[in-house]
Design an enzyme around this catalytic site. Sequence first.
Site, PDB file in Angstrom:
ATOM      1  N   SER A 180      -1.148  14.097   5.185  1.00 31.12           N
ATOM      2  CA  SER A 180      -2.028  14.181   6.350  1.00 31.12           C
ATOM      3  C   SER A 180      -3.443  14.568   5.950  1.00 31.12           C
ATOM      4  O   SER A 180      -3.640  15.336   5.000  1.00 31.12           O
ATOM      5  CB  SER A 180      -1.465  15.246   7.295  1.00 31.12           C
ATOM      6  OG  SER A 180      -2.385  15.579   8.291  1.00 31.12           O
ATOM      7  N   TYR A 215       2.131  24.241   9.097  1.00 31.58           N
ATOM      8  CA  TYR A 215       2.393  22.798   8.991  1.00 31.58           C
ATOM      9  C   TYR A 215       1.534  22.178   7.890  1.00 31.58           C
ATOM     10  O   TYR A 215       2.030  21.482   7.001  1.00 31.58           O
ATOM     11  CB  TYR A 215       2.123  22.091  10.332  1.00 31.58           C
ATOM     12  CG  TYR A 215       2.020  20.588  10.163  1.00 31.58           C
ATOM     13  CD1 TYR A 215       3.158  19.830   9.898  1.00 31.58           C
ATOM     14  CD2 TYR A 215       0.782  19.930  10.210  1.00 31.58           C
ATOM     15  CE1 TYR A 215       3.066  18.453   9.690  1.00 31.58           C
ATOM     16  CE2 TYR A 215       0.689  18.562  10.013  1.00 31.58           C
ATOM     17  CZ  TYR A 215       1.830  17.834   9.748  1.00 31.58           C
ATOM     18  OH  TYR A 215       1.733  16.479   9.527  1.00 31.58           O
ATOM     19  N   LYS A 252       2.406  20.340   3.929  1.00 29.65           N
ATOM     20  CA  LYS A 252       1.962  19.053   3.358  1.00 29.65           C
ATOM     21  C   LYS A 252       1.320  19.280   1.988  1.00 29.65           C
ATOM     22  O   LYS A 252       1.532  18.507   1.058  1.00 29.65           O
ATOM     23  CB  LYS A 252       0.973  18.353   4.303  1.00 29.65           C
ATOM     24  CG  LYS A 252       1.616  17.867   5.597  1.00 29.65           C
ATOM     25  CD  LYS A 252       2.605  16.741   5.349  1.00 29.65           C
ATOM     26  CE  LYS A 252       3.436  16.403   6.573  1.00 29.65           C
ATOM     27  NZ  LYS A 252       4.570  15.528   6.333  1.00 29.65           N
ATOM     28  N   ASN A 258       0.020  17.900  22.608  1.00 34.88           N
ATOM     29  CA  ASN A 258      -1.119  18.576  21.965  1.00 34.88           C
ATOM     30  C   ASN A 258      -2.184  17.567  21.573  1.00 34.88           C
ATOM     31  O   ASN A 258      -3.356  17.881  21.502  1.00 34.88           O
ATOM     32  CB  ASN A 258      -0.666  19.277  20.672  1.00 34.88           C
ATOM     33  CG  ASN A 258       0.251  20.427  20.969  1.00 34.88           C
ATOM     34  OD1 ASN A 258      -0.069  21.274  21.794  1.00 34.88           O
ATOM     35  ND2 ASN A 258       1.404  20.453  20.325  1.00 34.88           N
TER      36      ASN A 258
HETATM   37  P1  NAD Z   1       8.079  12.176  14.575  1.00 30.76           P
HETATM   38  O1  NAD Z   1       8.464  13.559  14.924  1.00 30.76           O
HETATM   39  O2  NAD Z   1       7.934  11.182  15.660  1.00 30.76           O
HETATM   40  O3  NAD Z   1       9.091  11.576  13.485  1.00 30.76           O
HETATM   41  C1  NAD Z   1       9.728  12.382  12.530  1.00 30.76           C
HETATM   42  C2  NAD Z   1      11.210  12.029  12.545  1.00 30.76           C
HETATM   43  O4  NAD Z   1      11.876  12.813  11.545  1.00 30.76           O
HETATM   44  C3  NAD Z   1      11.898  12.316  13.877  1.00 30.76           C
HETATM   45  O5  NAD Z   1      12.621  11.172  14.285  1.00 30.76           O
HETATM   46  C4  NAD Z   1      12.831  13.497  13.574  1.00 30.76           C
HETATM   47  O6  NAD Z   1      14.018  13.424  14.352  1.00 30.76           O
HETATM   48  C5  NAD Z   1      13.100  13.296  12.095  1.00 30.76           C
HETATM   49  N1  NAD Z   1      13.425  14.521  11.345  1.00 30.76           N
HETATM   50  C6  NAD Z   1      12.747  15.693  11.316  1.00 30.76           C
HETATM   51  N2  NAD Z   1      13.375  16.571  10.513  1.00 30.76           N
HETATM   52  C7  NAD Z   1      14.470  15.941  10.014  1.00 30.76           C
HETATM   53  C8  NAD Z   1      15.518  16.329   9.135  1.00 30.76           C
HETATM   54  N3  NAD Z   1      15.607  17.546   8.624  1.00 30.76           N
HETATM   55  N4  NAD Z   1      16.474  15.415   8.829  1.00 30.76           N
HETATM   56  C9  NAD Z   1      16.427  14.145   9.344  1.00 30.76           C
HETATM   57  N5  NAD Z   1      15.469  13.745  10.190  1.00 30.76           N
HETATM   58  C10 NAD Z   1      14.508  14.643  10.529  1.00 30.76           C
HETATM   59  O7  NAD Z   1       6.717  12.290  13.716  1.00 30.76           O
HETATM   60  P2  NAD Z   1       5.675  11.149  13.299  1.00 30.76           P
HETATM   61  O8  NAD Z   1       4.454  11.343  14.122  1.00 30.76           O
HETATM   62  O9  NAD Z   1       6.355   9.850  13.251  1.00 30.76           O
HETATM   63  O10 NAD Z   1       5.322  11.663  11.832  1.00 30.76           O
HETATM   64  C11 NAD Z   1       5.964  11.132  10.692  1.00 30.76           C
HETATM   65  C12 NAD Z   1       5.405  11.820   9.459  1.00 30.76           C
HETATM   66  O11 NAD Z   1       3.997  11.604   9.393  1.00 30.76           O
HETATM   67  C13 NAD Z   1       5.607  13.329   9.422  1.00 30.76           C
HETATM   68  O12 NAD Z   1       5.892  13.700   8.089  1.00 30.76           O
HETATM   69  C14 NAD Z   1       4.267  13.857   9.852  1.00 30.76           C
HETATM   70  O13 NAD Z   1       4.027  15.143   9.340  1.00 30.76           O
HETATM   71  C15 NAD Z   1       3.328  12.845   9.248  1.00 30.76           C
HETATM   72  N6  NAD Z   1       2.019  12.753   9.923  1.00 30.76           N
HETATM   73  C16 NAD Z   1       1.977  12.525  11.267  1.00 30.76           C
HETATM   74  C17 NAD Z   1       0.749  12.457  11.915  1.00 30.76           C
HETATM   75  C18 NAD Z   1       0.665  12.247  13.397  1.00 30.76           C
HETATM   76  O14 NAD Z   1      -0.391  12.528  13.972  1.00 30.76           O
HETATM   77  N7  NAD Z   1       1.696  11.735  14.063  1.00 30.76           N
HETATM   78  C19 NAD Z   1      -0.430  12.601  11.172  1.00 30.76           C
HETATM   79  C20 NAD Z   1      -0.346  12.826   9.801  1.00 30.76           C
HETATM   80  C21 NAD Z   1       0.900  12.900   9.184  1.00 30.76           C
HETATM   81  C1  WQD Z   2      -8.136  15.094  18.394  1.00 33.27           C
HETATM   82  C2  WQD Z   2      -9.457  15.549  19.012  1.00 33.27           C
HETATM   83  C3  WQD Z   2      -9.445  17.828  19.751  1.00 33.27           C
HETATM   84  C4  WQD Z   2      -6.472  17.329  22.875  1.00 33.27           C
HETATM   85  C5  WQD Z   2      -3.754  16.800  14.679  1.00 33.27           C
HETATM   86  C6  WQD Z   2      -3.159  17.662  13.608  1.00 33.27           C
HETATM   87  C7  WQD Z   2      -3.279  16.983  12.275  1.00 33.27           C
HETATM   88  C8  WQD Z   2      -2.703  15.552  12.303  1.00 33.27           C
HETATM   89  C9  WQD Z   2      -3.238  14.782  13.450  1.00 33.27           C
HETATM   90  C10 WQD Z   2      -0.437  15.624  11.506  1.00 33.27           C
HETATM   91  C11 WQD Z   2      -9.861  16.949  18.577  1.00 33.27           C
HETATM   92  C12 WQD Z   2      -9.608  16.894  20.912  1.00 33.27           C
HETATM   93  C13 WQD Z   2      -7.355  17.095  21.843  1.00 33.27           C
HETATM   94  C14 WQD Z   2      -6.977  17.661  24.156  1.00 33.27           C
HETATM   95  C15 WQD Z   2      -9.215  17.476  23.275  1.00 33.27           C
HETATM   96  N1  WQD Z   2      -1.276  15.576  12.466  1.00 33.27           N
HETATM   97  N2  WQD Z   2      -8.696  17.168  22.035  1.00 33.27           N
HETATM   98  N3  WQD Z   2      -8.346  17.710  24.292  1.00 33.27           N
HETATM   99  O1  WQD Z   2      -6.441  18.020  15.971  1.00 33.27           O
HETATM  100  O2  WQD Z   2      -7.428  15.957  14.871  1.00 33.27           O
HETATM  101  O3  WQD Z   2      -5.122  16.579  14.399  1.00 33.27           O
HETATM  102  O4  WQD Z   2      -3.086  15.517  14.668  1.00 33.27           O
HETATM  103  O5  WQD Z   2      -0.632  15.721  10.331  1.00 33.27           O
HETATM  104  O6  WQD Z   2      -2.582  17.779  11.376  1.00 33.27           O
HETATM  105  O7  WQD Z   2      -3.858  18.897  13.585  1.00 33.27           O
HETATM  106  O8  WQD Z   2      -5.665  15.680  16.625  1.00 33.27           O
HETATM  107  O9  WQD Z   2      -5.114  14.590  18.753  1.00 33.27           O
HETATM  108  O10 WQD Z   2      -4.892  17.102  18.594  1.00 33.27           O
HETATM  109  O11 WQD Z   2      -7.153  16.085  18.606  1.00 33.27           O
HETATM  110  O12 WQD Z   2     -10.425  17.546  23.465  1.00 33.27           O
HETATM  111  O13 WQD Z   2      -6.247  17.901  25.112  1.00 33.27           O
HETATM  112  O14 WQD Z   2      -9.286  15.620  20.441  1.00 33.27           O
HETATM  113  O15 WQD Z   2     -10.240  18.981  19.900  1.00 33.27           O
HETATM  114  O16 WQD Z   2     -11.240  16.962  18.451  1.00 33.27           O
HETATM  115  P1  WQD Z   2      -6.265  16.647  15.475  1.00 33.27           P
HETATM  116  P2  WQD Z   2      -5.608  15.876  18.201  1.00 33.27           P
END
Ligand code: NAD
Ligand code: WQD
Length: 344
Positions: A126, A151, A155, A200
């Site tokens: 991330s 979190y 990573k 969130n």
């Molecule tokens: P998500 O929660 O939709 O998907 C994760 C999946 O993993 C879920 O289906 C959950 O049931 C499964 N899971 C969690 N723990 C498990 C375990 N112990 N055993 C088996 N399955 C398990 O999340 P996502 O948004 O699809 O994110 C996928 C990956 O990408 C994550 O590693 C997350 O940290 C990373 N990531 C997400 C974002 C984002 O904004 N969505 C941004 C950057 C990185």
């Molecule tokens: C985006 C922008 C907020 C909600 C998060 C995790 C990061 C990564 C991606 C996993 C920001 C603003 C948001 C609201 C707002 N996930 N905002 N009102 O914070 O960039 O990143 O998701 O790895 O680790 O921290 O994403 O979608 O929460 O916010 O004004 O109700 O929107 O302040 O500027 P963020 P976000």
Amino acid sequence: MPKILVSGGTGYIGSHAVVELLGKGMEVVIVDNLSNSEIEVLDGIKSITGKSPHFEEVDLKDRKATYGVFEKHPDISAIIHFAAYKAVGESVEKPLDYYENNLLSLIHLLEAMKIYKVDHLVFSSSCTIYGEPDHLPVTEDAPLKKATSPYGNTKQICEDILQDTMKSVEGKGVISLRYFNPIGAHPSAKIGELPLGVPNNLVPFITQTAAGLREYLSIFGDDYNTPDGSAIRDYINVVDLAKAHVRAIGRLLEGKQKSSFEVFNLGTGRGVSVFEIIKSFEKATNQKLNYKVVGRREGDIEKVYADTSFANAELGWKAEKGLEETLQSAWRWEMKIRSNKMKK
Ligand code: NAD
Ligand code: WQD
């Protein structure tokens, strides 16, 4: 055709990656414990691709059960590891749950790779690990800042674990993909993000507000040092993001890596403000959004967006979808969730 183990494959990003892998004719084994996803996602995948992945309901915290997947599928060529807990706020409240789940799951997979001779892994990292970068756009060699949440720290630690593990093995390869802000859904609206409770993240909050579930969107700060005062991020379409995983798997299987541990930024390269997202959403969907400016959210950074030139050149990948198209897909998905809820 290679068989790919996709952990977290019923989740938001994982399900979109499974669709792309199946579309390329690959065989997929999803491993998910359904802690943050629903089994019906498999119907969406089947309906889009006409194919069914294998599904193993396994908790990766369970070492024996994890090994069992490899016993059952001895011909796995590579792993894409999405499974993790991902809620920043929750990780502050339950840090041990996050360290346990995110670290143990990775460790068990790495052990299994050694025992069952699987050579390749793609890891979901991330942009959160860059914190507030000193230079923009942020490149892969930018220094990592101390994580502001458990979190984010998982990573960073996972990347360290991967790097250390790669030093001690020969012929294996890992690619860590650092996602910026994934948004949107599949254009078919058959799969998408399923946020539990109050979202969130910005885009699910916007679509729920437009759908009437929330009264208004709170904009967290309009006093940042940015052109319109709201914070800037790099929002990437989830289908574009999914496609990069197919490229990463190809690079590993074809032995094109320059080192055994490689890192790529996955974003659009374009910084977009919260106000710009709102305007694009309103234009793309013809919806009027209620919003209020409130104070900054603790821990938020001002601006971050990716330098994607390494991914463009080495993975032969580029984000293609425009912001309005992406926000339309998010809105179609929200409508789909609402109509499914009405039917239940
Ligand atoms: P998500 O929660 O939709 O998907 C994760 C999946 O993993 C879920 O289906 C959950 O049931 C499964 N899971 C969690 N723990 C498990 C375990 N112990 N055993 C088996 N399955 C398990 O999340 P996502 O948004 O699809 O994110 C996928 C990956 O990408 C994550 O590693 C997350 O940290 C990373 N990531 C997400 C974002 C984002 O904004 N969505 C941004 C950057 C990185
Ligand atoms: C985006 C922008 C907020 C909600 C998060 C995790 C990061 C990564 C991606 C996993 C920001 C603003 C948001 C609201 C707002 N996930 N905002 N009102 O914070 O960039 O990143 O998701 O790895 O680790 O921290 O994403 O979608 O929460 O916010 O004004 O109700 O929107 O302040 O500027 P963020 P976000």
